[in-house]
Every structure is written in C-alpha cells, then in structure tokens.
Design a protein around this motif. Structure first.
Motif, mmCIF file in Angstrom:
data_model
loop_
_atom_site.group_PDB
_atom_site.id
_atom_site.type_symbol
_atom_site.label_atom_id
_atom_site.label_comp_id
_atom_site.label_asym_id
_atom_site.label_seq_id
_atom_site.Cartn_x
_atom_site.Cartn_y
_atom_site.Cartn_z
ATOM 1 N N ASP A 286 0.759 -1.256 -0.005
ATOM 2 C CA ASP A 286 -0.134 0.026 0.161
ATOM 3 C C ASP A 286 0.995 1.256 0.025
ATOM 4 O O ASP A 286 2.264 1.063 0.496
ATOM 5 C CB ASP A 286 -0.922 -0.021 1.271
ATOM 6 C CG ASP A 286 -2.066 -1.010 0.969
ATOM 7 O OD1 ASP A 286 -2.261 -1.594 0.049
ATOM 8 O OD2 ASP A 286 -2.682 -1.603 2.303
ATOM 9 N N ASP A 287 0.238 2.428 -0.243
ATOM 10 C CA ASP A 287 0.984 3.648 -0.158
ATOM 11 C C ASP A 287 1.050 4.266 1.227
ATOM 12 O O ASP A 287 1.354 5.453 1.373
ATOM 13 C CB ASP A 287 0.270 4.630 -1.409
ATOM 14 C CG ASP A 287 0.324 4.119 -2.781
ATOM 15 O OD1 ASP A 287 1.653 3.487 -2.984
ATOM 16 O OD2 ASP A 287 -0.577 4.055 -3.406
ATOM 17 N N ASP A 288 0.154 3.642 2.105
ATOM 18 C CA ASP A 288 -0.069 4.183 3.491
ATOM 19 C C ASP A 288 0.576 3.459 4.579
ATOM 20 O O ASP A 288 0.495 2.333 4.348
ATOM 21 C CB ASP A 288 -1.543 4.525 3.694
ATOM 22 C CG ASP A 288 -2.072 5.477 2.614
ATOM 23 O OD1 ASP A 288 -1.770 6.565 2.597
ATOM 24 O OD2 ASP A 288 -2.889 5.096 1.806
ATOM 25 N N ILE A 289 0.995 4.268 5.462
ATOM 26 C CA ILE A 289 1.669 3.490 6.680
ATOM 27 C C ILE A 289 0.858 3.878 7.887
ATOM 28 O O ILE A 289 0.775 5.214 8.111
ATOM 29 C CB ILE A 289 3.133 3.519 7.003
ATOM 30 C CG1 ILE A 289 3.766 2.799 5.656
ATOM 31 C CG2 ILE A 289 3.357 3.075 8.324
ATOM 32 C CD1 ILE A 289 5.358 2.718 6.086
ATOM 33 N N THR A 290 0.242 3.096 8.563
ATOM 34 C CA THR A 290 -0.756 3.691 9.862
ATOM 35 C C THR A 290 -0.223 2.965 11.058
ATOM 36 O O THR A 290 -0.864 3.396 12.240
ATOM 37 C CB THR A 290 -2.111 3.432 9.543
ATOM 38 O OG1 THR A 290 -2.317 1.715 9.325
ATOM 39 C CG2 THR A 290 -2.501 4.117 8.315
ATOM 40 N N THR A 291 0.674 2.081 10.934
ATOM 41 C CA THR A 291 1.088 1.453 12.316
ATOM 42 C C THR A 291 2.767 1.220 12.525
ATOM 43 O O THR A 291 3.398 1.276 11.602
ATOM 44 C CB THR A 291 0.780 -0.202 12.460
ATOM 45 O OG1 THR A 291 1.372 -0.824 11.344
ATOM 46 C CG2 THR A 291 -0.756 -0.213 12.391
ATOM 47 N N TYR A 292 3.174 1.281 13.755
ATOM 48 C CA TYR A 292 4.554 1.290 13.889
ATOM 49 C C TYR A 292 5.107 -0.010 13.339
ATOM 50 O O TYR A 292 6.262 -0.069 12.775
ATOM 51 C CB TYR A 292 4.962 1.289 15.478
ATOM 52 C CG TYR A 292 6.204 1.072 15.959
ATOM 53 C CD1 TYR A 292 7.085 2.112 15.795
ATOM 54 C CD2 TYR A 292 6.667 -0.235 16.363
ATOM 55 C CE1 TYR A 292 8.572 1.782 16.210
ATOM 56 C CE2 TYR A 292 7.978 -0.669 16.707
ATOM 57 C CZ TYR A 292 8.862 0.573 16.744
ATOM 58 O OH TYR A 292 10.109 0.401 17.062
ATOM 59 N N GLU A 293 4.349 -1.079 13.506
ATOM 60 C CA GLU A 293 4.896 -2.483 12.830
ATOM 61 C C GLU A 293 5.214 -2.290 11.357
ATOM 62 O O GLU A 293 6.400 -2.851 11.092
ATOM 63 C CB GLU A 293 3.667 -3.308 13.279
ATOM 64 C CG GLU A 293 4.101 -5.088 12.754
ATOM 65 C CD GLU A 293 3.170 -5.864 12.816
ATOM 66 O OE1 GLU A 293 3.336 -7.260 12.840
ATOM 67 O OE2 GLU A 293 1.809 -5.544 13.070
ATOM 68 N N ASP A 294 4.292 -1.650 10.704
ATOM 69 C CA ASP A 294 4.582 -1.613 9.278
ATOM 70 C C ASP A 294 5.640 -0.567 9.083
ATOM 71 O O ASP A 294 6.569 -0.761 8.066
ATOM 72 C CB ASP A 294 3.430 -0.927 8.438
ATOM 73 C CG ASP A 294 2.355 -2.165 8.484
ATOM 74 O OD1 ASP A 294 2.993 -3.359 8.440
ATOM 75 O OD2 ASP A 294 1.409 -1.962 7.742
ATOM 76 N N PHE A 295 5.857 0.538 9.799
ATOM 77 C CA PHE A 295 6.773 1.440 9.687
ATOM 78 C C PHE A 295 8.383 1.052 9.846
ATOM 79 O O PHE A 295 9.223 1.328 9.187
ATOM 80 C CB PHE A 295 6.484 2.554 10.884
ATOM 81 C CG PHE A 295 7.502 3.883 10.577
ATOM 82 C CD1 PHE A 295 7.357 4.952 9.848
ATOM 83 C CD2 PHE A 295 8.888 3.944 11.148
ATOM 84 C CE1 PHE A 295 7.973 5.896 9.789
ATOM 85 C CE2 PHE A 295 9.674 5.130 11.248
ATOM 86 C CZ PHE A 295 9.325 6.104 10.268
ATOM 87 N N VAL A 296 8.500 -0.070 10.871
ATOM 88 C CA VAL A 296 9.818 -0.567 11.030
ATOM 89 C C VAL A 296 10.186 -1.482 10.130
ATOM 90 O O VAL A 296 11.238 -2.068 10.035
ATOM 91 C CB VAL A 296 9.939 -1.009 12.460
ATOM 92 C CG1 VAL A 296 9.837 0.006 13.571
ATOM 93 C CG2 VAL A 296 8.977 -2.254 12.785
ATOM 94 N N LYS A 297 9.302 -1.895 9.252
ATOM 95 C CA LYS A 297 9.761 -2.840 8.079
ATOM 96 C C LYS A 297 10.549 -2.155 7.039
ATOM 97 O O LYS A 297 11.125 -2.688 6.105
ATOM 98 C CB LYS A 297 8.452 -3.391 7.392
ATOM 99 C CG LYS A 297 7.789 -4.335 8.280
ATOM 100 C CD LYS A 297 6.488 -4.856 7.587
ATOM 101 C CE LYS A 297 5.653 -6.038 8.299
ATOM 102 N NZ LYS A 297 4.467 -6.230 7.963
ATOM 103 N N CYS A 298 10.464 -0.512 7.147
ATOM 104 C CA CYS A 298 11.217 -0.054 6.273
ATOM 105 C C CYS A 298 12.555 0.565 6.370
ATOM 106 O O CYS A 298 12.884 0.896 7.629
ATOM 107 C CB CYS A 298 10.196 1.149 5.795
ATOM 108 S SG CYS A 298 8.758 0.572 5.216
#
Length: 1001
Positions: free
Chosen positions: A259-271
């Motif tokens: 997706d083009d959106d990040i809404t959680t810390y869990e997804d943020f730290v994948k990057c």
C-alpha cells in the motif's frame, strides 16, 4: 524552453522580465499567482490573463487541412486553491528574435505554444477567434517597440494588440478580438500543490528522483513514498512521549508493504527511510552544522529512529548520530509552472522542524526553529544536494529514468549471461529480525509440486554451482522484461528491473512466475545452526545485485575417477561429529545397515562412473555482431556423471545399490546395472553430499532412516529441501589409510612385518617364504594400472625360465568357483577353505587387459566382459599397496575391497582390515635374464617352427595362438614331445598346470 536556449537569449529574458513585472492586478482565485521580477528560466508552463477577467484558453482548429492553435471564446474566470487546471490554459513562452545592431539580437515579440495542442497560437486580422481561411500570420506575437515600464505596446493604439490592427478583449468568462479597449496580457503560474505518495509511486508502485545538475543522489535510488499518519502507539519500549509525525516518507526498502499508506509502527519499522543527517554538513564551514545549513542525507532503518517528542526528557532526545524521525517526514509540492521537457519538477521540504547538532563535534542536538528545504547548491565548485533550515525549496526533482532503458544491456555478445543474484534489501542475519539482505537466490524444493525460490546465506550458497546461477533465457525488448532461468532446476521467472545509483544493483519492479507473483522464502540460521524457512514473500519490491557468475559445467557435482574409486558412506550431524558408517552383513548382503563402527570396519563400496556424462541444457539469449538479440537453443550446459555404487562379497560377487529401495542387487547375466542403479552425487558446501536418483524437484536422496543406534538407509530424503542443520547428513569418507606406493613400474621384494617374504612356490601358490634377506627368487615386477585413480593399482608378477609369459599374482576366487567341490579337493583353496592367492601365467597386453587361459582356452581378461569374448575378472589381478593407518612405514595390500592376509604362511584375502598383513616394499634391482622358476615339473621350450613339451607324458595339451585359435589339441605320449607351431606368440595349456606362453621363431 530549455536553459541552454534561455542563456543564449539574455536580451529577450531581460525584456520579458520587465514585461512580467508589470503585473499589478491579481487574477481571481487562490490557485494562481502573478509572476514578478525577472524571469530567469523559460522552463515550465504559464497562464495568460489581464489579471481580472479570466485566462486565455487555447483550442485546436483545422483550417485548410492545417492544424492551428486558436483562442477559445469561453474561459475560466478564476482557479481555486489546488484546482485542477486543464492543459488548454497552459502556455510556454518563447522570444521572437531578429538581428540587432548593438547586442546582435533584438526581441520583437514572443511565441506562445499551447500545452494541450502542442502548436503555436495563431490568427488573422479580424474579429473572429477562428479564421475561416488559412492565416498568413502563423505566430501569435506581441509586436513593435518595447517600453521598460509598460512592456510591449502598439504605439498608435496605445495598447497591447495581438495582431497588426486588433487586440484581445477579456470580459467575464469570454474572450474576443477588437481594435479598441484591448488590455495588457500578463503571465501567471499555478501555485504549488501538495503531492501525495500514491501520485509519486504511480502504477509502478515506486520511482526515483533525478536532481537537476547532479548525475546521481540518494534520491536516485529506487524509492517508494508512503503517506504516514501520525502514529502514537506500538513502539517497542514505551509509548510515552513518542510519536511518528505525519508526512511523506521515502523508503529505499519496504519489506512486504504494497500500500501507499503506513498507519502502524509495525509496518513503519519494516522500512528503511531517507532522512536528513543531523551530523554532516556538505560544506567545509563547521559552523553550518550548527545553523542547520547544507546538511547531508542518510538512510535509517525504521526502528532505529529517535521517536521522542519535544516534551521528552533531555536524556531521551536525539544525540550524537541518532536521527530524529521528523528528519524523514517530508512535504512534496509541484506545479504546472515547473515543467521541463513535459516533466513536472518537485520541491521537497520537511513537514516540521528537524534536529541537528548544536555544533560539529558536539554530542547535543537541537530542534530547528523552522522546517528544512532541499535544493541543489554549488559548494566548492561542485553541485551538491543539501537540506537547509529555513530555506526555500528548489524545484530540482524530476522523475528519474528508473527502468533499464534496454534490457539488452544485461546481455553478452560472447555467450550466455549468467548471474548470481544477491539481495541488498532487508536486514542481515547479524541484525534483529533477519530478512533477505546479503543472501543469495537459489532454486529449491520447499512445498508444492515444483521448485521454489529461496534466499540462503553464504554458509550454504555455493556461487560456483548452477543451483545458485541464473541464465538470461529470454528478453522482451518492448516491455523491458528479462527472463531468468535457474541453470540446474530450470525454474524460470520474469522480471522488470529498475536501475539504481549503483552499477549492477537493481530494484525489482515486478516479478512473475506463470502470471502469478514470484515468491521466495528466506532461510535463516540461528546460533545453534538450525535452519528456519520463513514465510514466502514476493520478489517484487526487493533490491538485488546481479553478479556475473563463474561457470564450470561440472560444478556442484562429483567428478570422480574413471577407474576404481573406493568409498565409505557415513552419516553425521556435521563433518566433525561422530559418524555412523554403512556396513553390509555379508550373510544377507542385500540389506546395507548403519552401525556405530570404526571407519576401518565400514563397508568399502566401489564407485563405478558411467562412461558418458548427462546434461541439463538451457536456452539463452545473446547479442549478435549487429547488436540484435538471438536465441541459442540448449547451448547453456550443466553436466554431471552418474555412478553405480557396488559392493563385492568375498571378492567374488558384485552387488549393486538400487536407487529406489536401497537394496543391494546381485549382478547376474540378466541384470545389467542401469537407470535403477545410477546415482548422482551433489557436493554441498559444508562437505556433505546428496546422493540422489535424478535432477528434479521430487528427486529422492539417501538419508539416515532414524535416530536409533542401528538402522537402515532410505530414499525419503529430498536433496532440494533444506534440512535442519542439526539433522544427520551424508558424507563420502575416503580411505583413511596413508599414501600409496609410488605408482611407477619397478621391482620390489615384499617382506612381512612378522618375518619372511611373499613368494611363489613350485606349484605357483603365494606363500610367505621364511627368509631373512631378499634374493632374485623373491623379487617381483610391479606394473602400474589406473594410475589416476584415488588409489592406483599394481600388477605383481614374476618371470618363468624359458617362457615368454610371466606369472601374475591372482586371487583365485573365479577358478575356485569353477572347479567347485569340497574345499579339501579344490586346488584353489587352502586346507582351511580360504581361497588361495596364486601366480597365474599371463601376458600383459596393456594396462587394462591381460591374456591368459581359462577353461583350457586363451582369453583376454579386462574389467568388464564384452561381446568380443573378453572376460571380466581383471580386478582379481590388481592390487593396491598403501600405508597402513596403524604403522608408520608398513603397507597393506588390498585386492578389490579385501586385504592380503597371512594364515600360517598361506596367503589369502580378508575383509577385516585388522587382520591385514602389514608388509614392507623393498626396492630391488631388476632380476637377471635367468630369473624364474619351473612351473611344477613341466617345461615348455620354444624352437623354430615348433614347441617342445617335457614332463607332460600322458597329459592333455592344448596349443593356441595369441588370438585363441587352437593349433593342437592332443594327449602327449612321450616325455619329450615336439609339436609344430606357427611363428609368433603361442599359449600352451597342459592339463593340471597353469598355461604358459612361448615365442616360436
């Protein structure tokens, strides 16, 4: 218009700059702004208006089959903020130049090209916006003189005119032409608009930026933009005083996020994100770090940011090289006004304040008073991309040329393009939550009914082997698609690749396998060495390096000797662990078993390499001498040999290992080892092997059947599946014995460790002669065989007086079996029933063939029987002589898989190496011409055209030529009989005696 053109036309720029400065009225609407000051660059699109009554709008008109741009009558009065403005309202402005007297050029007007129609504005004199006849004036211009205050004027009318007599009249919502009441036309541009992540990523899902004046930058990597909402929970420690501010974040790797959106810390730290570096200024002035000026950039893994807000304690605030997460939260803007070569340019600033060092070399960081903006700045005569607090952002970014412009650039013109594929995205195994980074792509079998793709670390990945190599088997030059094929598994997948700032490194824009997303599994190894197969993830979105591979068509597969290659099979958890060896119960030889036995007690198997290798063939594409793509069908070759694994019982009967049930099948005339007895030996990087039945995803491999102390083997193993590192592996154990006697022809006396010498008695039997010193009678000839084998073999022979042939040491198991009967009456067995070692008359035709007699006939003996009458059995004439493991200087002698044994002076063979006779090989001078002994009481003396046989009265004699044709077959009636014989080598076989050879003159 490009920069180079505008530089050449400085006079025109100055004139237009003055004209644009005459913009006192503001056009209606918050979506546009007047252009003021000198225009330094013609790049981009502008709106044209009187500032009150609307904007000029172009439209396409066809007049006398010619297309023109004319003015539309109905126009837009105003544009609201962030309004979508149609392309018909946008114009480029170009100067009309003529030769001048002072500066060389004079600007006499300006051309206007419409963005939508891509044609210049034109019209004829009159009141109609759209002429009915083809206009004679093809370029719409302001004419005549230039006034520094009022701009261009038609002097006689006192107002701007668009033609020689008429000008534009703007009123609310309409455009018309008139020779009275015309207005000045001034330029405007659309205000910058905020750009969201999905607009940047586009349908490709990612992009890269090219910065004006720079060959490359950190933004030229393949990046994906994410709209990040303010995140206040989910942090790894405490949520107090932590957040992730909203903004657009630029990721250089993003795991499995689509997706083009990040809404959680869990997804943020994948990057991993691009951020402003708080510690580095790109200028030499150290003070600029303190001022937040000309800062550089850095990549930061998502969970490595400092997330503490301004209300956090001093200890929690970012310091040293820590990067505050707000340093990566950006705002992206663009406008139609900033277009070059039909590409939008973008300005980037941070959403809010950033943090940076208070002074270079200090540890404290401070929060800036305003946002930072990115621009290309000239520092020390070089352009650099920097971020500066409080600056105005430069519209320096345009979309970069991500895709490989030509996939043919990956192809060779000299042969196949073969690559190892290494992952650059993700985290390494040294970091927490290890992903694919640093691992290599391979084909493997995990689940399903086909090979899979896996990423494995360098401890497992053998880059020289075809399992870790991918050949480009096809390219689609229209869609820029490249097809990779695993050289061993044949697994193909299609890729669209984007270039990055690093040569050889690519971003995988898309990867498909048979129209589905291509996926791979990451194989991780923990501290105990246990393998874990992670959940399959998509190959799309990963960053890879293509490394030209070193190619050896046999790499990864065993290439063992063509001749005897004796091995032992062992199972262990690793190369240094205690091993279970494969043994064979010779009372039931059909079933090999496992037991904890010493290496010397292990069953000795012989690898018999099949004569011709097998091949895996792949298509590949390359460039011909004209640079065109051509397909080479089946020209990329992977080669491997197959082997029979056989075991000999009592040096007599051969049993072949079956590759389906792992039974040992006795060789018989009706059983010829073939496909069901052929094995492939794959060599693994850890020193183990996979002994398997075929190259296929569902191949069967030999494995340890259970964890008990004694158990059988099975073919339940999967060679293309990652076994746990703690599981049992298969190893090929070579001989533990020392070096072979030097494989050169010579003469030796073989003395026994406990006294005496190997000798031949008057009956041709092999015994230990009780002597303390070697003499001529105890000296043997050594002839070499299979010198290239793991352990070379020798023929051990002795001359016979007055005979052309020699007496060769021979394990008489075939003769004992042929004679049969009770052991006590079998001349080829000792009184205890053990098979004798004897000396048999023969001639060495070559290193692979002896000529002797069998069943009264002259025969050739080789390793294998053939259709020409050559018999098998040469192995029983061959002996290996190598250092014993338990004696520094002593040797053991082995025939096949059995060892020379002394039984009260009588020589035989034993399968137990502990009972092997230890001997010393003493080099001797060549025996004299009179060497030899008589064979029993019979003498054969060759003459001219005849042969005389003495001592054979009453016995049957067969005389044959070297081809086996019978010359005489008779019973001798005298004690000294002469038989006519042809010139050349003959073989004389006397009943009850070993055959001898003679040369008739």
């Amino acid at each position: 218009m490009n920069k180079r053109f505008s530089t050449l036309m400085t006079a025109g720029l100055m004139m237009l700059g003055a004209l644009f400065s005459n913009a006192n009225a503001q056009a209606s609407g918050a979506g546009v702004e007047a252009v003021t000051g000198n225009v330094k660059d013609f790049s981009g699109y502008y709106l044209l208006s009187d500032g009150t009554n609307g904007f000029l709008k172009g439209k396409e008109a066809t007049i006398e089959n010619t297309k023109f741009t004319v003015l539309a009558g109905t126009v837009q009065d105003e544009f609201a903020a962030n309004a979508t403005i149609e392309d018909e309202y946008f114009w480029t402005i170009e100067p009309q130049l003529t030769a001048g007297t002072a500066d060389g050029v004079t600007v006499t007007g300006f051309k206007f090209k419409n963005k939508k129609t891509k044609a210049y504005l034109t019209m004829a004199d009159g009141t109609s916006l759209e002429p009915t006849t083809k206009p004679t004036i093809t370029v719409f211009s302001w004419y005549d003189t230039y006034d520094a205050t009022d701009g261009f004027k038609k002097v006689e009318n006192g107002a701007d005119l668009m033609m020689s007599t008429n000008g534009v009249v703007l009123s609310s919502g309409t455009t018309s032409l008139s020779n009275a009441g015309t207005v000045d036309i001034k330029p405007y541009r659309a205000k910058a608009k905020k750009v969201e992540a999905d607009e940047l990523n586009g349908t490709r899902g990612s992009f890269s930026f090219k910065a004006a004046g720079l060959e490359t930058s950190i933004f030229a990597k393949n990046i994906k933009a994410f709209n990040v909402s303010t995140i206040t929970t989910g942090f790894s420690e405490t949520d107090v005083n932590k957040n992730i501010p909203a903004g657009v974040y630029f990721a250089t790797s993003w795991g499995d996020l689509t997706d083009d959106d990040i809404t959680t810390y869990e997804d943020f730290v994948k990057c991993t994100f691009i951020a402003i570096d708080p510690t580095t200024s790109l200028s030499k002035d150290d003070k600029e770090v303190k001022d937040g000026k000309n800062l550089g950039f850095v990549e930061v893994q998502g969970d490595d940011f400092n997330f503490y807000t301004a209300s956090a304690t001093g200890e929690q605030q970012s310091k040293n090289t820590e990067v505050y997460v707000g340093n990566a939260a950006f705002k992206v803007e663009t406008s139609e006004a900033y277009l070059a070569d039909d590409k939008y340019s973008y300005a980037i600033t941070t959403v809010g304040n950033i943090r940076h060092l208070t002074e270079k070399g200090k540890t404290e960081q401070k929060t800036s008073a305003s946002a930072a903006a990115i621009d290309v700045v000239e520092i020390n005569d070089a352009n650099k991309l920097t971020a500066t607090v409080g600056a105005t952002a430069g519209n320096v970014f345009t979309f970069g040329p991500n895709p490989i412009s030509k996939v043919t650039r990956l192809l060779n013109s000299t042969g196949a393009s073969i690559y190892n594929i290494r992952f650059e995205s993700g985290k390494t195994e040294a970091e927490d939550e290890a992903t694919e980074k640093g691992k290599y792509l391979s084909a493997n079998f995990v689940t399903g009914t086909d090979y899979s793709l896996v990423a494995q670390g360098s401890a497992v990945a053998d880059l020289n082997t075809p399992l870790y190599q991918f050949v480009i088997s096809a390219v689609d030059t229209t869609q820029n698609i490249v097809t990779f094929r695993n050289r061993e598994a044949g697994y193909e997948f299609n890729c669209e690749l984007d270039t990055t700032t690093t040569a050889g490194v690519y971003y995988v824009t898309s990867a498909t396998k048979k129209s589905s997303a291509a996926q791979f599994q990451v194989i991780t190894v923990d501290e105990q060495g246990a393998y874990t197969e992670e959940t399959a993830v998509g190959l799309t979105g990963k960053t890879i390096t293509l490394i030209p591979a070193t190619v050896d068509k046999f790499a990864g597969f065993a290439v063992r000797g063509e001749n005897h290659d004796y091995i032992r099979l062992a199972f262990a958890k690793d190369a240094n662990a205690e091993k279970l060896y494969v043994t064979v119960d010779e009372t039931i030889p059909s079933a090999p078993v496992l037991a904890k036995v010493s290496d010397e007690e292990a069953a000795m198997f012989e690898l018999v390499r099949n004569e011709n290798p097998s091949y895996l063939k792949n298509d590949y594409v390359m460039l011909d001498d004209k640079g065109k793509v051509k397909t080479m069908s089946g020209k990329d070759t992977v080669a491997y040999y197959t082997y029979n694994i056989r075991y000999q019982v009592n040096n007599q009967d051969w049993y072949y290992l079956d590759n389906s049930a792992l039974n040992l099948t006795q060789e018989q005339a009706s059983i010829v080892p073939g496909a069901t007895h052929a094995f492939i030996i794959k060599e693994n990087k850890n020193g183990s092997v996979s002994i398997m039945d075929q190259i296929a995803y569902n191949a069967k491999a030999i494995e340890f059947k259970s964890a008990t102390e004694k158990a059988g083997m099975s073919t339940a193993g999967a060679p293309y599946q990652n076994a746990d590192a703690a599981s049992v592996k298969l190893y090929i154990a070579q001989d533990v014995y020392g070096a072979s006697l030097e494989a050169v022809p010579g003469h030796v006396a073989i003395s026994a460790e406990n006294g005496g010498y190997v000798s031949m008695d008057e009956n041709g039997d092999a015994r230990i002669a009780i002597k303390t010193a070697a003499d001529v009678d105890l000296t043997f000839w050594l002839d070499t065989a299979d010198v290239d084998a793991t352990l070379p073999s020798f023929y051990i022979s002795k001359g016979v007086k007055d005979a052309a042939e020699r007496m060769y040491l021979y394990y008489a198991t075939d003769s004992a079996t042929y004679v049969g009967g009770p052991d006590a009456k079998n001349p080829y067995k000792w009184s205890n029933g053990a098979t004798k070692l004897i000396f048999k008359a023969a001639t060495l035709a070559n290193s692979d063939t002896l000529v002797t007699t069998a069943k009264g006939q002259t025969v050739k003996v080789a390793m294998k029987q053939d259709a020409d009458g050559t018999q098998a059995g040469l192995a029983n004439f061959r002996f290996q002589i190598f250092k014993a493991s338990d004696a520094e200087d002593a040797y053991v002698v082995r025939c096949g898989v059995q060892f020379l044994k002394n039984n009260n002076g009588e020589l035989t063979l034993t399968s137990d190496v502990k009972d092997a006779l230890r001997v010393y090989a003493d080099a001797q001078e060549a025996p004299t011409a009179n060497e030899g002994v008589e064979v029993a009481t019979v003498k054969v003396i060759a003459g001219e055209g005849n042969v005389t046989i003495a001592g054979a009265q009453g016995k049957k004699v067969v005389v044959s030529n070297i081809l086996g044709q019978t010359v005489a077959n008779t019973v001798i009636t005298s004690d000294n009989a002469t038989i006519a014989a042809p010139q050349g080598v003959i073989v004389v076989a006397v009943e009850g005696e070993a055959a001898v050879k003679a040369i008739v003159k």
